[in-house]
Every structure is written in structure tokens, then in C-alpha cells.
Scaffold this motif. Structure first.
Motif, PDB file in Angstrom:
ATOM      1  N   UNK A   1       0.853  -1.190   0.000  1.00 16.83           N
ATOM      2  CA  UNK A   1       0.000   0.000   0.000  1.00 16.83           C
ATOM      3  C   UNK A   1       0.883   1.231   0.000  1.00 16.83           C
ATOM      4  N   UNK A   2       0.863   1.972  -1.097  1.00 15.55           N
ATOM      5  CA  UNK A   2       1.691   3.173  -1.233  1.00 15.55           C
ATOM      6  C   UNK A   2       0.859   4.413  -0.948  1.00 15.55           C
ATOM      7  N   UNK A   3       1.266   5.186   0.043  1.00 16.34           N
ATOM      8  CA  UNK A   3       0.588   6.435   0.356  1.00 16.34           C
ATOM      9  C   UNK A   3       1.049   7.496  -0.637  1.00 16.34           C
ATOM     10  N   UNK A   4       0.689   7.301  -1.876  1.00 16.27           N
ATOM     11  CA  UNK A   4       1.041   8.178  -2.980  1.00 16.27           C
ATOM     12  C   UNK A   4       0.086   7.854  -4.131  1.00 16.27           C
ATOM     13  N   UNK A   5      -0.154   8.791  -5.013  1.00 11.30           N
ATOM     14  CA  UNK A   5       0.515  10.079  -5.146  1.00 11.30           C
ATOM     15  C   UNK A   5      -0.101  11.166  -4.261  1.00 11.30           C
ATOM     16  N   UNK A   6       0.691  12.208  -4.042  1.00 11.02           N
ATOM     17  CA  UNK A   6       0.191  13.415  -3.381  1.00 11.02           C
ATOM     18  C   UNK A   6      -0.464  14.257  -4.473  1.00 11.02           C
ATOM     19  N   UNK A   7      -1.738  14.541  -4.318  1.00  4.46           N
ATOM     20  CA  UNK A   7      -2.501  15.242  -5.361  1.00  4.46           C
ATOM     21  C   UNK A   7      -2.866  16.665  -4.952  1.00  4.46           C
ATOM     22  N   UNK A   8      -2.068  17.244  -4.053  1.00 10.65           N
ATOM     23  CA  UNK A   8      -2.302  18.627  -3.640  1.00 10.65           C
ATOM     24  C   UNK A   8      -2.114  19.561  -4.832  1.00 10.65           C
ATOM     25  N   UNK A   9      -2.924  20.596  -4.882  1.00  6.50           N
ATOM     26  CA  UNK A   9      -2.772  21.657  -5.874  1.00  6.50           C
ATOM     27  C   UNK A   9      -2.240  22.867  -5.115  1.00  6.50           C
ATOM     28  N   UNK A  10      -0.958  23.158  -5.310  1.00  2.72           N
ATOM     29  CA  UNK A  10      -0.347  24.252  -4.548  1.00  2.72           C
ATOM     30  C   UNK A  10      -0.929  25.588  -5.001  1.00  2.72           C
ATOM     31  N   UNK A  11      -1.333  26.373  -4.016  1.00  3.82           N
ATOM     32  CA  UNK A  11      -1.968  27.649  -4.302  1.00  3.82           C
ATOM     33  C   UNK A  11      -1.148  28.821  -3.781  1.00  3.82           C
ATOM     34  N   UNK A  12      -0.159  28.529  -2.952  1.00  2.00           N
ATOM     35  CA  UNK A  12       0.626  29.583  -2.333  1.00  2.00           C
ATOM     36  C   UNK A  12       2.065  29.090  -2.220  1.00  2.00           C
ATOM     37  N   UNK A  13       3.006  29.736  -2.895  1.00  2.00           N
ATOM     38  CA  UNK A  13       4.396  29.257  -2.871  1.00  2.00           C
ATOM     39  C   UNK A  13       5.041  29.299  -1.488  1.00  2.00           C
ATOM     40  N   UNK A  14       4.403  29.976  -0.523  1.00  2.00           N
ATOM     41  CA  UNK A  14       4.942  29.987   0.841  1.00  2.00           C
ATOM     42  C   UNK A  14       4.607  28.708   1.590  1.00  2.00           C
ATOM     43  N   UNK A  15       3.703  27.888   1.022  1.00  2.00           N
ATOM     44  CA  UNK A  15       3.354  26.616   1.644  1.00  2.00           C
ATOM     45  C   UNK A  15       4.639  25.787   1.748  1.00  2.00           C
ATOM     46  N   UNK A  16       4.927  25.265   2.912  1.00  2.00           N
ATOM     47  CA  UNK A  16       6.196  24.587   3.156  1.00  2.00           C
ATOM     48  C   UNK A  16       6.393  23.287   2.419  1.00  2.00           C
ATOM     49  N   UNK A  17       5.338  22.765   1.796  1.00  2.00           N
ATOM     50  CA  UNK A  17       5.486  21.492   1.082  1.00  2.00           C
ATOM     51  C   UNK A  17       5.107  21.644  -0.390  1.00  2.00           C
ATOM     52  N   UNK A  18       5.446  22.802  -0.950  1.00  2.00           N
ATOM     53  CA  UNK A  18       5.164  23.066  -2.364  1.00  2.00           C
ATOM     54  C   UNK A  18       5.747  21.977  -3.260  1.00  2.00           C
ATOM     55  N   UNK A  19       6.898  21.430  -2.872  1.00  2.00           N
ATOM     56  CA  UNK A  19       7.563  20.389  -3.660  1.00  2.00           C
ATOM     57  C   UNK A  19       6.720  19.130  -3.814  1.00  2.00           C
ATOM     58  N   UNK A  20       5.696  18.942  -2.947  1.00  2.00           N
ATOM     59  CA  UNK A  20       4.852  17.753  -3.027  1.00  2.00           C
ATOM     60  C   UNK A  20       3.786  17.850  -4.117  1.00  2.00           C
ATOM     61  N   UNK A  21       3.621  19.023  -4.703  1.00  2.00           N
ATOM     62  CA  UNK A  21       2.573  19.228  -5.698  1.00  2.00           C
ATOM     63  C   UNK A  21       3.147  19.172  -7.114  1.00  2.00           C
TER      64      UNK A  21
END
Length: 196
Positions: A118-138
């Protein structure tokens, strides 16, 4: 009723008092997150953990195999020495669904080789603010790009390895408001209208 409740529980193996807890509480899954790799962090240790916990699960009255999950978001990245791939932000810049699917397939092969399914992926976040600390996940700030590349990742994760059956399940995550938090605060509050 206790068995049904137990099947809904996902635990970090470090929180088990003894492996017997798996059958005693009818647990449904094990989740190894960052920092939780079985010591020493080798392929053999991962395989040993997977075999051990599955053996205990099969001792429960229902004998239901466990879901064995981990975050394989850019390779089987919790396993020391495994192949690592670029984060989603880099794959999104490449915008190549076939490449994303192949990376996910290779990750699934590595996970399956260690007994994890069971892979907890993919991360499907849509980054809306470049200050978000996990922008690299989008993959992108564009929903269409995230949707297309995420679908490719799911196909790759759930590849059949020539057996006709998927060996690893995908788990799309972080899709409701993650990446769109107020002020870019990680795990913050996302404020939006229902129509957005």
C-alpha cells in the motif's frame, strides 16, 4: 464488532507492545512512515517485518492479511539505499505522464519486493501559495496538470507486474485543500467557497 473496528486500525509497528497485538486486536494494517523503518534499515529487515506481521495477522480468527503501507512518494524512500526520484514539483515541470507512470511502477516493484502493498502516494495537492512549506509535493498549481499526472501515477503504482493483478495499491492523498492553506501555513486552514 471488535474485529470490524480492528480492521479499520492502521498502526505504526513501533507502537505494538508485542507482535501478538496484531491478532489480539484484529488490526487491519501497518504503516511505516519516515523514521519508522525496521532496524537496521535494510531490505532484509523490511521483508522480515512484512513476513512477521502477516504471520500474526493470519492467526486472527478471520485470517485476513494486513495492508502494509508506507510513503513511497518518490521511490521506496523510507528504505535506505533505494532509488530516489525527483519530487512532484520536478515531475510536474517535466509534464510527462508516461515518465510519472514509469517512476510509480518502479517504486511499486521496490515496495512489492519488501512485502509492502500500500503506497501512500501520489500526493494530489494543488499548490496555491508558494509559501506553503510542502510546495515540492505538488505537481502543479494547475488542477488539470495535477489531475493528469496523478492519474498516471496511480496507473503506475497499481501496475500488474505481468501477473494480471496489481501488487501495490495507490492512495491519493492531500487532495482537499492541501496546498491552499491561508498564508501558506503547513497543515493550516483552507478557506474557500464551495464553488471553487
Amino acid at each position: 464488532p471488535e474485529e470490524k473496528v480492528g480492521q479499520m486500525i492502521l498502526v505504526d509497528p513501533r507502537s505494538l507492545e508485542t507482535p501478538d497485538d496484531i491478532s489480539r486486536y484484529h488490526l487491519g494494517g501497518i504503516f511505516v512512515n519516515g523514521g519508522g523503518a525496521p532496524p537496521p534499515n535494510t531490505m532484509e529487515s523490511w521483508i522480515s517485518l512484512a513476513e512477521k506481521v502477516q504471520d500474526y495477522a493470519l492467526k486472527s480468527s478471520q485470517a485476513i492479511p494486513l495492508l502494509l503501507g508506507t510513503d513511497g512518494v518518490h521511490g521506496h524512500n523510507n528504505l535506505d539505499g533505494s532509488v530516489l526520484f525527483p519530487h512532484n514539483i520536478g515531475l510536474g515541470a517535466g509534464n510527462n505522464p508516461e515518465q510519472v507512470a514509469e517512476i510509480a511502477r518502479i517504486t511499486s516493484l521496490a515496495m512489492a519486493a519488501t512485502g509492502f502493498n500500500w503506497n501512500f502516494a501520489p500526493c494530489v495537492a494543488v499548490v496555491d501559495n508558494p509559501r506553503w512549506g510542502r510546495t515540492y509535493e505538488s505537481f502543479s498549481s494547475e488542477t488539470e496538470t495535477v489531475s493528469r499526472l496523478s492519474a498516471a501515477a496511480v496507473r503506475g503504482v497499481q501496475t500488474d507486474f505481468g501477473s494480471g493483478k496489481a501488487r501495490v495499491l495507490a492512495c491519493a492523498k492531500h487532495f482537499i485543500g492541501d496546498g491552499g492553506t491561508a498564508g501558506g501555513v503547513d497543515r493550516g486552514n483552507t478557506q474557500m467557497n464551495m464553488g471553487e
